[in-house]
Scaffold this motif. Structure first.
Motif, short mmCIF file in Angstrom:
data_model
loop_
_atom_site.label_atom_id
_atom_site.label_comp_id
_atom_site.label_asym_id
_atom_site.label_seq_id
_atom_site.Cartn_x
_atom_site.Cartn_y
_atom_site.Cartn_z
N GLU A 72 0.84 -1.20 0.00
CA GLU A 72 0.00 0.00 0.00
C GLU A 72 0.88 1.26 0.00
O GLU A 72 0.64 2.21 -0.74
CB GLU A 72 -0.86 -0.02 1.26
N GLU A 73 1.90 1.22 0.87
CA GLU A 73 2.83 2.35 0.99
C GLU A 73 3.53 2.65 -0.33
O GLU A 73 3.70 3.81 -0.72
CB GLU A 73 3.88 2.03 2.07
N LEU A 74 3.92 1.59 -1.03
CA LEU A 74 4.66 1.75 -2.29
C LEU A 74 3.86 2.49 -3.36
O LEU A 74 4.43 3.07 -4.27
CB LEU A 74 5.11 0.38 -2.83
N ARG A 75 2.54 2.44 -3.24
CA ARG A 75 1.69 3.13 -4.23
C ARG A 75 1.41 4.58 -3.84
O ARG A 75 0.89 5.35 -4.65
CB ARG A 75 0.35 2.39 -4.37
N LYS A 76 1.72 4.94 -2.61
CA LYS A 76 1.40 6.30 -2.14
C LYS A 76 2.31 7.33 -2.82
O LYS A 76 3.46 7.04 -3.14
CB LYS A 76 1.56 6.38 -0.61
N PRO A 77 1.79 8.58 -2.96
CA PRO A 77 2.59 9.61 -3.65
C PRO A 77 3.91 9.94 -2.96
O PRO A 77 4.84 10.43 -3.59
CB PRO A 77 1.66 10.83 -3.66
N GLU A 78 4.03 9.63 -1.65
CA GLU A 78 5.31 9.86 -0.95
C GLU A 78 6.40 8.91 -1.46
O GLU A 78 7.58 9.18 -1.32
CB GLU A 78 5.17 9.66 0.57
N CYS A 79 5.97 7.77 -2.03
CA CYS A 79 6.93 6.77 -2.51
C CYS A 79 7.01 6.73 -4.04
O CYS A 79 8.08 6.60 -4.61
CB CYS A 79 6.54 5.37 -2.03
N SER A 80 5.85 6.80 -4.68
CA SER A 80 5.80 6.57 -6.13
C SER A 80 4.78 7.47 -6.81
O SER A 80 3.94 8.07 -6.16
CB SER A 80 5.39 5.11 -6.42
N GLN A 81 4.88 7.51 -8.13
CA GLN A 81 3.80 8.13 -8.90
C GLN A 81 3.36 7.16 -9.99
O GLN A 81 4.15 6.34 -10.45
CB GLN A 81 4.22 9.47 -9.49
N GLU A 82 2.09 7.22 -10.36
CA GLU A 82 1.59 6.35 -11.42
C GLU A 82 1.55 7.14 -12.71
O GLU A 82 1.03 8.25 -12.74
CB GLU A 82 0.21 5.79 -11.04
N ARG A 83 2.17 6.58 -13.75
CA ARG A 83 2.24 7.29 -15.04
C ARG A 83 2.11 6.27 -16.16
O ARG A 83 2.84 5.27 -16.17
CB ARG A 83 3.59 8.03 -15.13
N ASP A 84 1.19 6.50 -17.08
CA ASP A 84 0.97 5.61 -18.23
C ASP A 84 0.82 4.15 -17.79
O ASP A 84 1.43 3.24 -18.38
CB ASP A 84 2.14 5.72 -19.24
#
Length: 292
Positions: free
Chosen positions: A264-276
């Motif tokens: 869950e943490e890995l998907r948060k904006p503090e860790c990652s961003q989702e792009r394409d």
């Protein structure tokens, strides 16, 4: 009940496998190469002034890809001058790859290589036993301060070996990276191993400030594609998860609740961003240039 989780460093083969997968899936080397091309020439601009030979110490030189780029920049700045390049690297496997890279690289006639198969601490101990204190014109420690027992003492020892016009270059994860968020929050839940500690540029800056050492800081934007980590049973994803948590077979051995929280943490904006449709982990690096 004793936790079945164990440190990734207890399995050196798996560690090296996950490390090379990390390099494949991240812009780690590209952003370092970009820095070496654009900004290193100014950093090394005066390290060899008035010298008949330039002495360089690579602490944790790995397989040498970045080292060879650094050497090419020193050669361009000081054409024809002899360069003595000493490498401290505890992994025999990495030294073997480094030698292969050297053999495949042209224009190294004026560079003399010496490899020391030992840790930074073993090097320091050997030097004090042999009552040697060789001085260096350029020392670099790239992505290796996680693997020393006493970060502050290690920096201060190598800093003490700098010549008057020399520079100490440190590269490690940025205090603004996803690593900082993940490790500050969950580091204590991952298997403890005295082979590795979590440090970021924020910690190094504090150490340098309290020692009264002058430095410049450069931020290098970088990311790692961790999309495969979210595909159940994906081998590469499992290996990258091992690298992120420094845990051997994390997805199989972590308690379900910890695994759920980390994913869950890995998907948060503090860790990652989702792009394409991809999940890109923030792998920002910092370059710290320390004055003598």
């Amino acid at each position: 009940m004793v936790s079945p989780m164990r440190s990734l460093f207890t399995d050196p083969d798996r560690y090296l496998q996950s490390f090379s997968l990390f390099l494949e899936n991240s812009t780690e080397h590209q952003c370092m190469q970009d820095f070496m091309e654009r900004q290193l020439p100014a950093v090394i601009g005066s390290i060899g002034n008035g010298k008949s030979a330039i002495n360089i110490l690579s602490v944790g030189g790995g397989a040498g890809e970045i080292d060879l780029l650094i050497l090419s920049k020193v050669q361009a700045r000081y054409p024809g001058i002899t360069i003595n390049n000493h490498v401290i690297e505890p992994s025999a496997d990495q030294i073997f790859k480094y030698k292969e890279h050297v053999a495949a690289t042209s224009n190294l006639e004026n560079v003399k290589f010496t490899w020391h198969e030992e840790t930074a601490y073993e090097y320091e101990s050997r030097m004090s036993e042999e009552k040697k204190s060789e001085k260096w014109d350029f020392i670099h420690m790239i992505q290796m301060l996680y693997y020393v027992k006493d970060v502050s003492a290690t920096i201060q020892y190598f800093h003490s070996l700098l010549e008057e016009q020399a520079k100490l270059l440190i590269i490690l994860v940025s205090g603004t990276s996803g690593w900082e968020t993940l490790w500050k929050k969950y580091g204590s839940s991952f298997p403890f191993d005295d082979l590795c500690c979590y440090v970021s540029s924020a910690d190094i800056k504090r150490i340098l400030d309290s020692a009264g050492l002058k430095c410049q800081l450069h931020e290098l934007p970088s990311h790692m594609d961790i999309t495969s980590c979210f595909i159940e049973g994906n081998k590469d994803g499992e290996m990258l998860l091992d690298f992120l948590t420094e845990t051997c077979e994390f997805s199989k051995t972590a308690p379900p609740e910890l695994k759920r929280q980390v994913m869950e943490e890995l998907r948060k904006p503090e860790c990652s961003q989702e792009r394409d449709g991809k999940v890109l982990f923030n792998n920002n690096l910092s370059v710290i240039v320390v004055e003598p």
